[in-house]
Design a protein around this motif. Structure first.
Motif, short mmCIF file in Angstrom:
data_model
loop_
_atom_site.label_atom_id
_atom_site.label_comp_id
_atom_site.label_asym_id
_atom_site.label_seq_id
_atom_site.Cartn_x
_atom_site.Cartn_y
_atom_site.Cartn_z
N ARG A 66 0.84 -1.20 0.00
CA ARG A 66 0.00 0.00 0.00
C ARG A 66 0.88 1.25 0.00
O ARG A 66 2.00 1.25 0.51
N ASN A 67 0.35 2.29 -0.59
CA ASN A 67 1.00 3.61 -0.61
C ASN A 67 2.33 3.62 -1.35
O ASN A 67 3.08 4.60 -1.25
N LYS A 68 2.66 2.57 -2.09
CA LYS A 68 3.93 2.52 -2.80
C LYS A 68 3.73 2.71 -4.30
O LYS A 68 2.71 2.30 -4.86
N ARG A 69 4.72 3.33 -4.93
CA ARG A 69 4.79 3.32 -6.38
C ARG A 69 5.61 2.10 -6.79
O ARG A 69 6.66 1.83 -6.20
N VAL A 70 5.15 1.39 -7.79
CA VAL A 70 5.74 0.10 -8.14
C VAL A 70 6.41 0.18 -9.50
O VAL A 70 5.79 0.58 -10.49
N ILE A 71 7.69 -0.22 -9.53
CA ILE A 71 8.42 -0.33 -10.79
C ILE A 71 9.05 -1.72 -10.88
O ILE A 71 9.14 -2.44 -9.88
N THR A 72 9.47 -2.10 -12.06
CA THR A 72 10.11 -3.40 -12.27
C THR A 72 11.55 -3.20 -12.68
O THR A 72 11.91 -2.25 -13.38
N CYS A 73 12.40 -4.14 -12.25
CA CYS A 73 13.81 -4.15 -12.62
C CYS A 73 14.38 -5.50 -12.25
O CYS A 73 14.18 -5.97 -11.13
N ASP A 74 15.07 -6.13 -13.17
CA ASP A 74 15.64 -7.46 -12.93
C ASP A 74 17.02 -7.32 -12.30
O ASP A 74 18.01 -7.08 -13.00
N GLY A 370 -1.76 -2.11 -2.76
CA GLY A 370 -0.64 -2.46 -3.62
C GLY A 370 -1.00 -2.42 -5.10
O GLY A 370 -2.00 -3.02 -5.51
N PRO A 371 -0.21 -1.71 -5.93
CA PRO A 371 -0.55 -1.53 -7.34
C PRO A 371 -0.18 -2.74 -8.20
O PRO A 371 0.54 -3.65 -7.76
N PRO A 372 -0.63 -2.74 -9.48
CA PRO A 372 -0.25 -3.81 -10.43
C PRO A 372 1.24 -3.76 -10.75
O PRO A 372 1.92 -2.76 -10.50
N VAL A 373 1.75 -4.83 -11.35
CA VAL A 373 3.16 -4.92 -11.73
C VAL A 373 3.52 -3.77 -12.68
O VAL A 373 2.84 -3.53 -13.67
N GLY A 374 4.60 -3.07 -12.34
CA GLY A 374 5.11 -2.02 -13.23
C GLY A 374 4.22 -0.82 -13.40
O GLY A 374 4.40 -0.04 -14.35
#
Length: 401
Positions: A66-74, A370-374
């Motif tokens: 919750r309350n987070k911005r979500v990004i992806t990185c391997d 919690g937001p969706p992936v990426g």
């Protein structure tokens, strides 16, 4: 001051951790206004696929992210770790739960990050800490509860040790990680101390819970270490869970001399003989079982509501043993909005504990689950690293993000 901004507005947190304990460090910071950027693999973090779920979505992910911005990185790829080092230069706090060996292999050690960002606060969460012979041993909050002695102290007297029915160790670790981050930020921003490495083991917060038990034991004496005693205390009586006439339960703890005096009067057991056995602490500890049974017999004659009303009037500390449905309708919980019902487009309504403690001017808040992936790849990479749409598309095509 802007009440909507949050007390930690302006603090940027990079969360590269996984599962439950370490991510909650960032969660609690985000609750009070920090800008938390959560990094997960391009396929999504494992937490999305474990634990309680509804309609194919993880309830735990919705809570912890919750309350987070979500990004992806391997981060398993060197290109991903290059991106990580660039991101580290742009944040105040980094939260992770990788072992010292993995950090060394990745060239992502505290020394490396500190050189990149001298003001960085790096919060490292691990079962046993980043020093000592167990520094690389895997584990979780459950192991911490056992290792630090809490499991030994939980259960019926003479029975086997028991784990708690909630992930106590994980969440307590999150609280201590948040405290460590805030203390280090204060040292940096107010006292000019620069960045720090905050080494949070999962077992040492449990030791803090055990503080009074540790202090009461004499390791140089002849007495054995303290042992579990059910819901009771060997050093204070009465303190237990008692069944009421309507087959419900209350929790009572009235261990001072004056409280016991009032309990004896309620039970009609305040004659000279009973006072001789129970009125003073040393005497009643010698008759622990008898006093506990006396209280249990009295409680069993009353309904829960009746017993609580009588005990409250007599100034005896007492509370109902609530289940979750009872909490949702409790007048005190509702008056303080202690539980927030969070709307989710797939999960529906998700009850979450409202951020605590309550700040008068900038209270914590749950702004979104919690937001969706990426979900925030474009805005975060553009704002922090200056990526344009071409660079973003290239990284996505290469599977780096």
């Amino acid at each position: 001051m802007n009440p909507g901004a949050g007390a930690l507005a302006g603090v940027r947190v990079l969360d590269i951790s996984s599962f439950l304990a370490a991510p909650q460090v960032a969660t609690f910071l985000g609750d009070f206004g920090a800008d938390v950027i959560k990094v997960e693999p391009p396929s999504g973090e494992a937490l999305r696929r474990i634990g309680a779920a509804r309609n194919g979505e993880s309830l735990v992910w919705a809570m912890v992210s919750r309350n987070k911005r979500v990004i992806t990185c391997d981060l398993n790829r060197s290109e991903g770790r290059d991106i990580l080092r660039q991101l580290v230069a742009e944040v105040d706090v980094l939260v992770h739960n990788y072992s010292p060996t993995v950090l060394q292999r990745w060239d992502c050690t505290w020394d490396r990050f500190h050189a990149i960002n001298p003001g960085l606060i790096m919060v490292s969460v691990s079962p046993y800490g980043h020093t000592g012979p167990l520094a690389d041993r895997p584990g979780a909050g459950t192991m911490a509860e056992a290792f630090a002695g809490l499991t030994h102290m939980t259960g019926e007297a003479g029975g086997p040790p028991m784990l708690t029915s909630i992930p106590l160790g994980d969440t307590l670790t999150g609280v201590y990680g948040m405290i460590g981050a805030l203390v280090a930020c204060y040292g940096r921003d107010v006292n000019g101390l620069g960045g720090q490495h905050v080494d949070v083991s999962m077992y040492e917060p449990i030791l803090t819970l055990m503080g009074s038990t540790l202090a009461a034991w004499d390791p140089d004496g002849d007495d054995p270490p303290p042992a579990r005693f059910g819901s009771r205390l060997a050093t204070g009586v009465p303190r237990n869970i008692y069944r009421t006439a309507d087959n419900r339960y209350l929790c009572l703890s009235g261990t001072t001399d004056r409280q016991v005096e009032r309990i004896l009067a309620l039970a009609g057991r305040d004659g000279p003989g009973d006072r001789a056995k129970f009125a003073r602490m040393a005497d009643r500890l010698a008759h622990n079982d008898e006093l506990d049974t006396l209280v249990g017999d009295w409680v069993a004659q009353h309904s829960l509501d009746e017993a609580i009303a009588i005990l409250v009037e007599a100034r005896i500390p007492v509370a109902p043993v609530n289940d979750l449905s009872g909490l949702l309708v409790d007048a005190q919980v509702r008056a303080r909005n202690s539980i927030t019902l969070v709307a989710h487009n797939v999960l529906g309504t998700v009850p979450m504990a409202t951020p605590a403690p309550v700040l008068s001017e900038t209270p914590g808040a749950i702004r979104h689950p919690g937001p969706p992936v990426g979900a925030h790849n474009a805005e975060v990479y553009a704002a922090l690293l200056g990526w344009d749409t071409h660079r973003l598309a290239q990284a996505q095509a290469e599977g780096i993000i």
